[in-house]
Design a protein around this motif. Structure first.
Motif: not given
Length: 167
Positions: A1-5, A47-53, A144-149, A158-162
């Motif tokens: 799962m990716p790191v999200l913020f 976290d899961d992108v879909g669930t957090r989104g 909603l963004m991912t932080s990927e090493r 950016v994985v989703r915008a609100f």
């Protein structure tokens, strides 16, 4: 799962004003490139992108856009940043989940990092940017963004915008 913020992204004219104010970045600090500049609202960890989104969409539904500007520089241990000012930033951040962490929410845009044991490296910049005030803008979306090493550093995506309601 990716790191999200979740975050607000500064528009190009604001990023340009910040870059102009910085000028020639000094050695000794690890400068964040402008394409990574953002104001974090809340950090979620892995976290899961879909669930957090879906959760974030529910939390942000009906929220108004916010007026924002960047101003004077300050530091946390090892971090040089600009203050993000705007009366509705903290309520927006709390709606997005800030406050779940032990430390209080401080809206800011990270400019650079430096060794914690060498705070003097950032003093020149807090002095230089003490009177800085960016153009203001109305933030009309939260991302909603991912932080990927990756090799060579961390990449934000950016994985989703609100959309926020325009006032």
């Amino acid at each position: 799962m990716p790191v999200l913020f979740s975050a607000l992204l500064p528009p190009d004219d604001v990023a340009g004003a910040v870059a102009e104010a910085i000028g020639d970045p000094a050695p000794g600090l690890r400068w964040e490139p402008p394409e990574r500049w953002h104001i974090t609202l809340a950090y979620y960890g892995r976290d899961d992108v879909g669930t957090r989104g879906a959760w974030l969409a529910d939390r942000l539904a009906g929220r108004a856009s916010v007026d924002v500007r960047l101003e004077k520089a300050a530091t946390f241990p090892g971090v040089l940043w600009l203050t993000a000012a705007g009366g509705e930033l903290t309520p927006l951040a709390h709606a997005a989940g800030a406050g779940a962490e032990a430390r209080p929410y401080v809206p800011h845009l990270t400019l650079a990092r430096f060794p914690r044991e060498q705070p003097a490296l950032a003093e020149r910049w807090t002095d230089k940017l003490s009177g800085f005030v960016s153009p203001g803008w109305t933030a009309t979306e939260v991302v909603l963004m991912t932080s990927e090493r990756e090799p060579g550093g961390t990449r934000y995506r950016v994985v989703r915008a609100f959309e926020l309601n325009r006032a």
